[in-house]
Every structure is written in structure tokens, then in C-alpha cells.
Design a protein around this motif. Structure first.
Motif, PDB file in Angstrom:
ATOM      1  N   THR A  41      39.905  27.911  46.794  1.00 35.31           N
ATOM      2  CA  THR A  41      40.443  29.541  47.483  1.00 35.31           C
ATOM      3  C   THR A  41      38.647  29.903  47.016  1.00 35.31           C
ATOM      4  O   THR A  41      38.600  31.479  48.011  1.00 35.31           O
ATOM      5  N   ILE A  42      39.218  29.779  45.853  1.00 41.89           N
ATOM      6  CA  ILE A  42      37.699  30.894  45.248  1.00 41.89           C
ATOM      7  C   ILE A  42      36.918  30.773  46.015  1.00 41.89           C
ATOM      8  O   ILE A  42      35.097  31.117  46.473  1.00 41.89           O
ATOM      9  N   ILE A  43      36.197  29.625  45.717  1.00 43.19           N
ATOM     10  CA  ILE A  43      34.989  29.028  46.025  1.00 43.19           C
ATOM     11  C   ILE A  43      34.927  28.780  48.155  1.00 43.19           C
ATOM     12  O   ILE A  43      33.332  29.696  48.785  1.00 43.19           O
ATOM     13  N   GLN A  44      35.664  28.940  48.973  1.00 42.72           N
ATOM     14  CA  GLN A  44      35.503  28.654  50.340  1.00 42.72           C
ATOM     15  C   GLN A  44      35.497  30.259  50.603  1.00 42.72           C
ATOM     16  O   GLN A  44      35.142  30.255  51.523  1.00 42.72           O
ATOM     17  N   LYS A  45      36.665  31.312  49.627  1.00 44.89           N
ATOM     18  CA  LYS A  45      36.143  33.352  50.103  1.00 44.89           C
ATOM     19  C   LYS A  45      34.788  33.323  49.262  1.00 44.89           C
ATOM     20  O   LYS A  45      34.667  34.065  50.054  1.00 44.89           O
ATOM     21  N   ASN A  46      33.842  32.515  48.880  1.00 46.76           N
ATOM     22  CA  ASN A  46      32.336  33.044  48.237  1.00 46.76           C
ATOM     23  C   ASN A  46      33.068  34.652  47.648  1.00 46.76           C
ATOM     24  O   ASN A  46      31.981  35.672  47.903  1.00 46.76           O
ATOM     25  N   ILE A  47      34.043  34.543  46.513  1.00 46.34           N
ATOM     26  CA  ILE A  47      34.522  35.512  46.115  1.00 46.34           C
ATOM     27  C   ILE A  47      33.677  35.896  44.395  1.00 46.34           C
ATOM     28  O   ILE A  47      32.907  37.090  44.577  1.00 46.34           O
ATOM     29  N   PHE A  48      32.975  35.165  44.605  1.00 44.09           N
ATOM     30  CA  PHE A  48      31.789  35.506  43.098  1.00 44.09           C
ATOM     31  C   PHE A  48      30.902  35.293  43.298  1.00 44.09           C
ATOM     32  O   PHE A  48      30.301  34.044  43.567  1.00 44.09           O
ATOM     33  N   LEU A  49      30.066  35.555  43.194  1.00 43.09           N
ATOM     34  CA  LEU A  49      27.781  35.103  43.143  1.00 43.09           C
ATOM     35  C   LEU A  49      27.359  35.299  41.522  1.00 43.09           C
ATOM     36  O   LEU A  49      27.931  36.634  41.452  1.00 43.09           O
ATOM     37  N   THR A  50      27.066  34.229  41.466  1.00 44.23           N
ATOM     38  CA  THR A  50      26.897  34.570  39.729  1.00 44.23           C
ATOM     39  C   THR A  50      25.095  35.068  39.983  1.00 44.23           C
ATOM     40  O   THR A  50      24.319  34.319  40.598  1.00 44.23           O
ATOM     41  N   SER A  51      25.015  34.999  38.582  1.00 41.63           N
ATOM     42  CA  SER A  51      23.079  34.852  38.460  1.00 41.63           C
ATOM     43  C   SER A  51      22.237  33.438  38.982  1.00 41.63           C
ATOM     44  O   SER A  51      21.495  33.464  39.190  1.00 41.63           O
ATOM     45  N   SER A  52      23.503  32.532  39.193  1.00 40.34           N
ATOM     46  CA  SER A  52      22.811  31.193  39.886  1.00 40.34           C
ATOM     47  C   SER A  52      22.942  30.391  41.153  1.00 40.34           C
ATOM     48  O   SER A  52      23.044  29.499  41.241  1.00 40.34           O
ATOM     49  N   GLY A  53      23.232  31.341  41.696  1.00 34.06           N
ATOM     50  CA  GLY A  53      24.108  31.408  43.018  1.00 34.06           C
ATOM     51  C   GLY A  53      26.306  31.379  43.797  1.00 34.06           C
ATOM     52  O   GLY A  53      26.840  31.595  41.884  1.00 34.06           O
ATOM     53  N   ALA A  54      26.140  31.558  44.218  1.00 29.88           N
ATOM     54  CA  ALA A  54      27.718  30.344  44.745  1.00 29.88           C
ATOM     55  C   ALA A  54      27.911  29.718  44.235  1.00 29.88           C
ATOM     56  O   ALA A  54      27.444  28.622  43.603  1.00 29.88           O
ATOM     57  N   LEU A  55      29.279  29.820  43.976  1.00 30.15           N
ATOM     58  CA  LEU A  55      29.919  28.082  43.459  1.00 30.15           C
ATOM     59  C   LEU A  55      30.328  27.263  44.006  1.00 30.15           C
ATOM     60  O   LEU A  55      30.510  28.276  46.089  1.00 30.15           O
ATOM     61  N   THR A  56      29.695  26.855  43.829  1.00 33.47           N
ATOM     62  CA  THR A  56      30.067  25.408  45.244  1.00 33.47           C
ATOM     63  C   THR A  56      30.960  24.535  44.881  1.00 33.47           C
ATOM     64  O   THR A  56      30.802  23.900  45.912  1.00 33.47           O
ATOM     65  N   GLY A  57      31.147  24.046  43.542  1.00 30.54           N
ATOM     66  CA  GLY A  57      32.787  22.812  43.612  1.00 30.54           C
ATOM     67  C   GLY A  57      33.711  23.005  42.640  1.00 30.54           C
ATOM     68  O   GLY A  57      32.823  24.239  41.214  1.00 30.54           O
ATOM     69  N   LYS A  58      34.030  22.399  41.835  1.00 32.71           N
ATOM     70  CA  LYS A  58      35.267  22.675  41.023  1.00 32.71           C
ATOM     71  C   LYS A  58      34.457  21.152  39.673  1.00 32.71           C
ATOM     72  O   LYS A  58      34.067  20.439  40.046  1.00 32.71           O
TER      73      LYS A  58
END
Length: 77
Positions: A41-58
Motif C-alpha cells: 500500500t505504501i508503494i502503490q499510494k506513493n506515500i513517501f518520497l525519498t532523496s533517491s526517489g519514490a519507493l519502488t519495491g519491498k
């Protein structure tokens, strides 16, 4: 002298920039069967944006349990 214990849940993700990003949750419940679904859910909803980009996988899910044994208590003044 005291012995303390600490338990955390660490969710580790991969990012668009090829790095890892971890979220640490203190005192997790014993029933952790939905941790993987929460990561999805965190990945699909793009909740967090990090300094190295969006979260893409577990990458990893860990429960870390530590015990600290304090061997010295300074005298109280």
C-alpha cells in the motif's frame, strides 16, 4: 543496574534511485501478518518520497529485538 529490552519492526524498501529506505516502527504488535500488505500500500499510494526517489519495491521485513544490560550506574549526587 538495569536490563531493558526494545523491539522494533523495520520495513526496508528499494527506491527509484537504486538505494534502500527503511521505516522503523517501535513496539510492534505480535500479529504482524499484514506487514507485507502495508508495504504494498505504501508503494502503490506513493506515500513517501525519498532523496533517491519514490519507493519502488519491498526489500526486507524484520523484527529486531535488543536487550541492553546496563553494567554501571553512576552515583547520585
Amino acid at each position: 543496574m538495569a536490563v531493558t529490552t526494545n523491539k522494533v519492526l523495520r520495513l526496508t524498501f528499494t527506491t527509484a534511485g537504486g538505494k534502500t529506505y527503511s521505516i522503523t516502527i517501535p513496539d510492534p504488535r505480535e500479529d504482524l501478518q499484514k506487514a507485507e500488505a502495508v508495504m504494498d500500500t505504501i508503494i502503490q499510494k506513493n506515500i513517501f518520497l525519498t532523496s533517491s526517489g519514490a519507493l519502488t519495491g519491498k526489500r526486507d521485513i524484520r523484527v529486531i529485538d535488543t536487550t541492553t544490560n546496563d553494567l554501571y550506574d553512576p552515583p547520585q549526587i
